[in-house]
Design an enzyme around this catalytic site. Structure first.
Site, PDB file in Angstrom:
ATOM      1  N   HIS A 178      37.204  40.098  41.143  1.00  0.00           N
ATOM      2  CA  HIS A 178      36.295  41.011  41.842  1.00  0.00           C
ATOM      3  C   HIS A 178      36.727  41.218  43.298  1.00  0.00           C
ATOM      4  O   HIS A 178      36.478  42.275  43.883  1.00  0.00           O
ATOM      5  CB  HIS A 178      34.842  40.539  41.745  1.00  0.00           C
ATOM      6  CG  HIS A 178      33.870  41.685  41.791  1.00  0.00           C
ATOM      7  ND1 HIS A 178      33.965  42.783  40.970  1.00  0.00           N
ATOM      8  CD2 HIS A 178      32.808  41.936  42.599  1.00  0.00           C
ATOM      9  CE1 HIS A 178      33.007  43.642  41.258  1.00  0.00           C
ATOM     10  NE2 HIS A 178      32.282  43.158  42.254  1.00  0.00           N
TER      11      HIS A 178
ATOM     12  N   TYR B  25      37.686  45.052  45.148  1.00  0.00           N
ATOM     13  CA  TYR B  25      37.258  45.646  46.422  1.00  0.00           C
ATOM     14  C   TYR B  25      38.407  46.331  47.165  1.00  0.00           C
ATOM     15  O   TYR B  25      38.172  47.159  48.036  1.00  0.00           O
ATOM     16  CB  TYR B  25      36.609  44.566  47.314  1.00  0.00           C
ATOM     17  CG  TYR B  25      35.168  44.264  46.925  1.00  0.00           C
ATOM     18  CD1 TYR B  25      34.732  44.402  45.620  1.00  0.00           C
ATOM     19  CD2 TYR B  25      34.250  43.843  47.877  1.00  0.00           C
ATOM     20  CE1 TYR B  25      33.433  44.126  45.262  1.00  0.00           C
ATOM     21  CE2 TYR B  25      32.931  43.568  47.532  1.00  0.00           C
ATOM     22  CZ  TYR B  25      32.531  43.713  46.216  1.00  0.00           C
ATOM     23  OH  TYR B  25      31.237  43.443  45.876  1.00  0.00           O
TER      24      TYR B  25
HETATM   25 FE1  SF4 Z   1      31.962  45.879  42.598  1.00  0.00          FE
HETATM   26 FE2  SF4 Z   1      33.070  47.966  43.874  1.00  0.00          FE
HETATM   27 FE3  SF4 Z   1      32.925  48.016  41.272  1.00  0.00          FE
HETATM   28 FE4  SF4 Z   1      30.706  48.218  42.715  1.00  0.00          FE
HETATM   29  S1  SF4 Z   1      32.381  49.682  42.641  1.00  0.00           S
HETATM   30  S2  SF4 Z   1      31.014  46.959  40.891  1.00  0.00           S
HETATM   31  S3  SF4 Z   1      31.208  46.908  44.451  1.00  0.00           S
HETATM   32  S4  SF4 Z   1      34.115  46.551  42.517  1.00  0.00           S
HETATM   33 FE    FE Z   2      30.186  44.277  44.073  1.00  0.00          FE
END
Ligand code: SF4
Ligand code: FE
Length: 488
Positions: free
Chosen positions: A292, A296
């Site tokens: 995760h 980002y």
């Molecule tokens: Fe996580 Fe970004 Fe996906 Fe939202 S868009 S679930 S913040 S990785």
């Molecule tokens: Fe998130």
């Protein structure tokens, strides 16, 4: 059917019987609720783009299980190239939605649970990986959105799960039966929970022997008996109740988080992926968080692209675009944004194969990626606000603009460059407000800080992965320091 159309996705959500509370009321129909719907639109975009041949390379992949084409959000990464495509897909979706599109938590969860259950079975002789593969097959077949649920409420941060005054502050097993387990507890700020078909629960920290009942991972239908949700508030969320106005900033898209509560939920053994194997709890956390943190480096960059574009348009509309300091600020914003992306790509390119065959990112670089995300979007947002000017927070409403009498006054006094309609200027300022202070700010700013783990969590991983001892050795060699004492 391995690829749902966006319409089929929306229809499949309508068939769920989710129990959702929002502002103290039970929501009858989450799909059409004006506060929830924009977040559904964002997830829907992951289905929509997967249908578009232009984006097929990024949005779809071939399942290693069935050889069928699946949505990349349901895919296990089979190479570093897959990991890179994941980040590029997330940047694309960030650009298209300027919001959190939520589906990544499920993708990151399946990739982490896959390799960890495989290694757990190898070491302990358990059967979890078989359970997991069965779930994955269904997920790919049905093109489910899955909510990867990790973060427990955690209560007193100083105390281990089993030492909390209230045992439910971490999800735990309250009963072990012949046919399955019964769990209680909650998962906090769950991204996309209301837009998901299934949930995939994981523990939130490493566990000691006393916490065996808390080392639990399982999947369940999102509307399983005993599960309910309390929808999180976002800044300016009630503007969405005002209809399709300029004031919402982002016309169509949004994100959401919710508290997910488990009140004696029964989970059959075939849906259990961990039940007491404390020594693997930390590994699962580390891998999910790692994936995760990589994510980002894609999604925030895509939203950043929209924010940079909005700031540049605000400068155009203000007549300030030619000022050298504005140009320099836009360069700085791009520099920061591309630095985030560089880390997302780097940790993917340096990925390696795990025992199950699924590829894992380079954990050090993924943690550096997320650590940068806890800082750079704040600076990008600060520069966007600088360029936009104070009007982004003092503008009157669309109702004022449309008013038969004062509308002309709003039009006249909020005009920038004469050739640009005042309405355009208002729209772009509202968009900047939305990303930096409004509903999308949850995903772009505060989530940049705390999502995928708060900054200190990355610093712990950087300390563990950084190998400072090896660096000391490098320095010793260069400086001529040997174990026998100083070189002659
Ligand atoms: Fe996580 Fe970004 Fe996906 Fe939202 S868009 S679930 S913040 S990785
Ligand atoms: Fe998130």
């Amino acid at each position: 059917m391995t690829l749902k159309t966006p319409e089929q996705y929306e229809e499949s959500l309508r068939k769920l019987n989710l129990k959702v509370y929002l502002q103290g009321e039970l929501v009858e129909n989450p799909v059409d609720h004006p506060i929830i719907r924009p977040s559904m639109n964002s997830v829907k975009a992951t289905y929509e783009l997967a249908q578009d041949p232009e984006y097929a390379e990024l949005m779809t992949a071939t399942s290693y299980l069935t050889g069928e084409k699946v949505n990349r959000f349901c895919h296990l990464h089979q190479s570093p190239a897959d990991l890179v495509k994941k980040v590029k897909m997330q940047r694309l979706l960030g650009q298209k939605t300027a919001a959190c599109f939520q589906r990544c938590v499920g993708m990151d969860a399946i990739n982490a649970v896959d390799s960890v259950t495989f290694e757990m079975d190898e070491k302990l002789g358990t059967q979890y990986h078989k359970h997991f593969e069965k779930f994955l097959r269904q997920m790919q077949q049905e093109d489910w959105t899955v909510d990867g649920a990790m973060t427990d409420p955690k209560g007193d941060r100083y105390l281990a799960p089993s030492k909390q005054a209230d045992p439910d502050l971490f999800v735990h097993i309250v009963e072990r039966r012949k046919d399955g387990i019964v769990v209680c507890g909650a998962k906090a700020h769950q991204t996309g929970a209301i837009n998901s078909h299934w949930i995939l629960v994981m523990p939130t920290i490493s566990m000691g022997k006393d916490d065996a009942d808390y080392a639990v991972s399982f999947c369940a239908p999102a509307d399983e008996k005993g599960i309910f949700y309390i929808y999180g508030r976002q800044s300016c969320d009630t503007r969405k109740l005002e209809g399709d106005t300029i004031d919402v900033g982002n016309k169509k898209f949004g994100g959401h988080e919710a508290l997910m509560v488990f009140d004696h939920v029964f989970i059959p053994w075939e849906n259990v992926f961990m039940a007491g194997e404390t020594e693997f709890s930390g590994l699962l956390v580390e891998r999910f968080a790692g994936y995760h943190r990589q994510s980002y480096g894609g999604c925030k960059v895509g939203v950043g692209d929209v924010l940079i574009g909005a700031a540049a348009l605000a400068a155009d509309y203000n007549g300030a675009a030619r000022a050298s300091h504005i140009k320099d600020k836009l360069i700085e914003m791009q520099h920061l944004n591309e630095t985030l992306y560089a880390c997302g790509i780097a940790c993917s390119a340096e990925g390696h194969k795990t025992a199950s065959g699924t590829y894992l990112i380079d954990l050090l670089l993924a943690n550096v990626c997320k650590q940068n995300v806890t800082r750079f979007p704040y600076e990008i947002a600060r520069l966007a606000e600088d360029i936009a000017g104070g009007l982004m927070v003092t503008l009157p409403s669309q109702k004022d603009l449309n008013h038969p009498v004062i509308g002309k006054v709003v039009e006249k006094y909020f005009k920038g460059v004469a050739s640009i309609p005042t309405e355009w200027r208002m729209r772009i300022l509202r968009l900047i407000e939305n990303i930096t202070l409004g509903t999308a700010a949850v995903g772009y700013r505060t989530e940049s800080m705390h999502g995928a783990g708060s900054p200190q969590a990355q610093r712990i991983m950087i300390a563990r992965q950084g190998n400072i001892e090896a660096k000391k050795e490098l320095a010793k060699v260069i400086a001529g320091i040997t174990d026998q004492g100083a070189a002659k």
